[in-house]
Design a protein around this motif. Structure first.
Motif, short mmCIF file in Angstrom:
data_model
loop_
_atom_site.label_atom_id
_atom_site.label_comp_id
_atom_site.label_asym_id
_atom_site.label_seq_id
_atom_site.Cartn_x
_atom_site.Cartn_y
_atom_site.Cartn_z
N UNK A 44 0.82 -1.22 0.00
CA UNK A 44 0.00 0.00 0.00
C UNK A 44 0.85 1.26 0.00
N UNK A 45 0.40 2.23 -0.78
CA UNK A 45 0.97 3.59 -0.87
C UNK A 45 2.31 3.63 -1.59
N UNK A 97 6.83 11.42 -15.89
CA UNK A 97 7.99 12.15 -15.37
C UNK A 97 8.20 11.85 -13.90
N UNK A 98 9.37 12.18 -13.41
CA UNK A 98 9.66 12.01 -11.98
C UNK A 98 8.72 12.86 -11.14
N UNK A 99 8.36 14.04 -11.66
CA UNK A 99 7.43 14.91 -10.93
C UNK A 99 6.06 14.26 -10.79
N UNK A 100 5.59 13.58 -11.85
CA UNK A 100 4.28 12.91 -11.79
C UNK A 100 4.30 11.79 -10.76
N UNK A 105 3.16 11.46 -3.04
CA UNK A 105 2.80 12.45 -2.03
C UNK A 105 1.33 12.37 -1.64
N UNK A 106 0.48 12.04 -2.61
CA UNK A 106 -0.95 12.02 -2.28
C UNK A 106 -1.37 10.70 -1.65
N UNK A 107 -0.53 9.67 -1.70
CA UNK A 107 -0.92 8.34 -1.24
C UNK A 107 -1.40 8.32 0.21
#
Length: 370
Positions: A90-91, A148-151, A157-159
């Motif tokens: 998870x996450x 991308x790495x940003x995506x 981050x949102x996980x």
């Protein structure tokens, strides 16, 4: 990762608001697809105690450039034998390459060929778990170049925030089920309920009350609604609610709420056990409509509970509906003498001391809820 105001507006706030959407998290998914430049995506939610044949909740999202393309077929993707979705940590964000079966080259080639055919060249998988309550999977795909790495960083981050939102969603699902159980039982016996504040304004109403009564909004919408009643009845309702707000526990009041005086409202001082921050009502109003249960189901229940034959149970149910022994016997094609003999057997089997006691037993049992 630094969170920008746009992140809060486009991702984190929609995660909170999304638990109330149907299907849940629609706005969040649209924003996530735009933020990660995904071409297509789906989110699947599977509640832990759902039956095996119950369809999971699936939300498909496509970027505007892929609006003409068919949605991702999650069953086809799940059926490819990719890394077991239930075993994903998870996450953690998984790439498409991590999902392929590298231990069996032939199987990997087949997986890759099918994915290429449906336009899935690059992908990211994310599992979100609410232990014991639900699992959710996010699948985002692209066709021509990798994420991308940003995506990927955005997904990571949102996980944890998504996990918190999923737990809240599951708690709401449980509360909705509890509410539906109570409302279904009340509907079976023709009961509607409302909560009033001390000024007689409606704080809440169940579906039965909403269906039967008329409501009007206060000039200040924030103050709530009022029942559409005659001026005199409105004054009586306001006075009763104000009095019950100050009255001791167990206090009640009764008043008719229509001109024909065939619909009455029982008001009782509210004594609800509500946890956490809440606005306590002053009074609970109860309506009782002329409604009876499904006769066939009620007869089956009476027969099972009291060990009666179907004919005996049918007679007992008829008596509970207000028919006399002779009237019920005629309708059931029994002679008066046979009906009386049946009634004696019913009293013996149920332990009822007579017709009045038998009716009490039936109406206070499960039959009215059938």
């Amino acid at each position: 990762m630094t969170f920008l105001p746009a992140d809060q507006r486009e991702l984190f706030l929609p995660l909170i608001d999304g638990i109330h959407e149907n299907p849940p998290w629609s706005a969040f998914m649209r924003n996530l697809v735009a933020r990660t430049y995904a071409r297509r995506a789906f989110m699947l939610i599977q509640l832990a105690n759902a039956p095996a044949d119950h369809e999971p909740t699936v939300l498909h999202i496509a970027a505007p450039r892929a609006a003409h393309e068919p949605p991702l077929e999650f069953r086809q993707i799940f059926g490819l034998g990719l890394h077991p979705f239930g075993r994903l940590r998870p996450e953690r964000v998984y790439s498409l390459d991590e999902m392929l079966d590298h231990d069996r080259p032939g199987q990997r080639a087949r997986q890759r060929a099918v994915l290429d055919e449906i336009g899935v060249r690059y992908g990211r998988w994310l599992r979100i778990a609410a232990p014991g309550a639900a699992d959710a999977w996010l699948v985002l795909v692209r066709e021509r170049e990798d994420f991308t790495a940003s995506a990927v960083s955005t997904l990571s981050a949102i996980a944890p925030h998504f996990a918190a939102a999923l737990r809240t969603f599951c708690a709401l699902v449980a509360q909705r089920l509890q509410t539906a159980l109570a409302q279904a039982s009340l509907e079976h016996i023709g009961v509607g309920q409302l909560a009033f504040d001390a000024a007689g304004r409606v704080m809440a109403a169940d579906p039965q009350a909403e269906k039967r009564l008329g409501f009007s909004a206060e000039p200040d919408v924030a103050l709530g609604r009022r029942l559409q009643l005659s001026p005199e009845t409105s004054r009586q309702l306001e006075a009763c609610c104000a009095e019950l707000a100050r009255a001791p526990a167990g206090s009640t009041a009764t008043l008719p709420i229509n001109d024909h005086r065939d619909l009455w409202l029982l008001l009782r001082k509210a004594e609800l056990a509500l946890e956490g921050p809440h606005a306590p009502p002053a009074a609970i109003g109860t309506l009782r409509m002329n409604h009876r249960e499904n006769s066939r189901a009620a007869i089956d229940a009476i027969a099972a509970i009291h060990g009666l034959s179907k004919q005996e149970a049918a007679l007992a149910h008829a008596l509970s509906m207000g028919e006399s022994i002779v009237e019920a016997g005629q309708r059931l094609h029994l002679t008066p003498e046979t009906a009386r003999n049946y009634s004696k057997r019913i009293y013996a089997k149920t332990g009822a001391r007579g017709q009045v006691d038998l009716v009490r037993m039936i109406l206070s049992g499960l039959a009215p809820f059938c």
